[in-house]
Design a protein around this motif. Structure first.
Motif, mmCIF file in Angstrom:
data_model
loop_
_atom_site.group_PDB
_atom_site.id
_atom_site.type_symbol
_atom_site.label_atom_id
_atom_site.label_comp_id
_atom_site.label_asym_id
_atom_site.label_seq_id
_atom_site.Cartn_x
_atom_site.Cartn_y
_atom_site.Cartn_z
ATOM 1 N N ILE A 17 -10.034 18.071 -28.413
ATOM 2 C CA ILE A 17 -9.974 18.904 -27.202
ATOM 3 C C ILE A 17 -10.401 20.300 -27.612
ATOM 4 N N LEU A 18 -11.297 20.866 -26.836
ATOM 5 C CA LEU A 18 -11.865 22.179 -27.126
ATOM 6 C C LEU A 18 -11.280 23.216 -26.178
ATOM 7 N N PHE A 19 -10.861 24.356 -26.755
ATOM 8 C CA PHE A 19 -10.306 25.454 -25.974
ATOM 9 C C PHE A 19 -11.095 26.729 -26.212
ATOM 10 N N GLU A 20 -11.036 27.592 -25.201
ATOM 11 C CA GLU A 20 -11.670 28.900 -25.313
ATOM 12 C C GLU A 20 -10.983 29.829 -24.311
ATOM 13 N N SER A 21 -10.719 31.039 -24.724
ATOM 14 C CA SER A 21 -10.160 32.036 -23.803
ATOM 15 C C SER A 21 -10.599 33.420 -24.249
ATOM 16 N N ASN A 22 -10.445 34.343 -23.353
ATOM 17 C CA ASN A 22 -10.812 35.725 -23.659
ATOM 18 C C ASN A 22 -9.718 36.629 -23.124
ATOM 19 N N PRO A 23 -8.978 37.318 -23.965
ATOM 20 C CA PRO A 23 -9.063 37.412 -25.423
ATOM 21 C C PRO A 23 -8.618 36.111 -26.086
ATOM 22 N N ASP A 24 -8.871 36.013 -27.381
ATOM 23 C CA ASP A 24 -8.577 34.803 -28.136
ATOM 24 C C ASP A 24 -7.098 34.438 -28.105
ATOM 25 N N PHE A 25 -6.829 33.149 -28.011
ATOM 26 C CA PHE A 25 -5.465 32.589 -28.062
ATOM 27 C C PHE A 25 -4.526 33.265 -27.071
ATOM 28 N N SER A 26 -4.924 33.311 -25.830
ATOM 29 C CA SER A 26 -4.076 34.003 -24.861
ATOM 30 C C SER A 26 -4.142 33.336 -23.491
ATOM 31 N N CYS A 27 -3.416 33.924 -22.585
ATOM 32 C CA CYS A 27 -3.428 33.560 -21.161
ATOM 33 C C CYS A 27 -2.929 32.136 -20.944
ATOM 34 N N ASN A 28 -3.274 31.597 -19.804
ATOM 35 C CA ASN A 28 -2.835 30.252 -19.455
ATOM 36 C C ASN A 28 -3.423 29.195 -20.378
ATOM 37 N N THR A 29 -4.577 29.474 -20.918
ATOM 38 C CA THR A 29 -5.214 28.526 -21.831
ATOM 39 C C THR A 29 -4.311 28.230 -23.020
ATOM 40 N N PHE A 30 -3.685 29.237 -23.551
ATOM 41 C CA PHE A 30 -2.810 29.030 -24.697
ATOM 42 C C PHE A 30 -1.582 28.204 -24.305
ATOM 43 N N LEU A 31 -1.052 28.418 -23.129
ATOM 44 C CA LEU A 31 0.095 27.634 -22.663
ATOM 45 C C LEU A 31 -0.277 26.164 -22.476
ATOM 46 N N VAL A 32 -1.456 25.920 -21.930
ATOM 47 C CA VAL A 32 -1.936 24.540 -21.782
ATOM 48 C C VAL A 32 -2.114 23.907 -23.161
ATOM 49 N N PHE A 33 -2.690 24.650 -24.071
ATOM 50 C CA PHE A 33 -2.868 24.173 -25.445
ATOM 51 C C PHE A 33 -1.530 23.762 -26.060
ATOM 52 N N GLU A 34 -0.523 24.602 -25.954
ATOM 53 C CA GLU A 34 0.780 24.300 -26.550
ATOM 54 C C GLU A 34 1.385 23.030 -25.955
ATOM 55 N N GLU A 35 1.249 22.869 -24.659
ATOM 56 C CA GLU A 35 1.813 21.688 -24.014
ATOM 57 C C GLU A 35 1.050 20.418 -24.418
ATOM 58 N N LEU A 36 -0.266 20.488 -24.456
ATOM 59 C CA LEU A 36 -1.048 19.324 -24.866
ATOM 60 C C LEU A 36 -0.794 18.964 -26.320
ATOM 61 N N LYS A 37 -0.583 19.950 -27.150
ATOM 62 C CA LYS A 37 -0.293 19.709 -28.563
ATOM 63 C C LYS A 37 0.994 18.886 -28.706
#
Length: 66
Positions: free
Chosen positions: A5-25
């Motif tokens: 699974i590929l992630f990207e956000s701006n700034p790095d490792f932040s916002c809702n993307t990081f929360l989704v990442f943690e849950e999927l992990k």
């Protein structure tokens, strides 16, 4: 074949993307997680498997993603 699974956000490792990442992990422990970053000096969370720097050469990015 491994699952990625590929992630990207701006700034790095932040916002809702990081929360989704943690849950999927948590829910998908057998997957590899790749994060595309802007800055190689970013603080990388321990549970990210692969980090690809967007500013790397095009060939290097393709190798990482492959």
């Amino acid at each position: 074949m491994k699952e990625y699974i590929l992630f990207e956000s701006n700034p790095d490792f932040s916002c809702n993307t990081f929360l989704v990442f943690e849950e999927l992990k948590k829910q998908l422990p057998n997957y590899k997680f790749i994060w595309v970053t802007n800055n190689s000096n970013s603080i990388i969370p321990k549970n990210v498997d692969i980090v690809v720097n967007r500013r790397s050469s095009y060939i290097k990015r393709i190798k990482y993603l492959y």
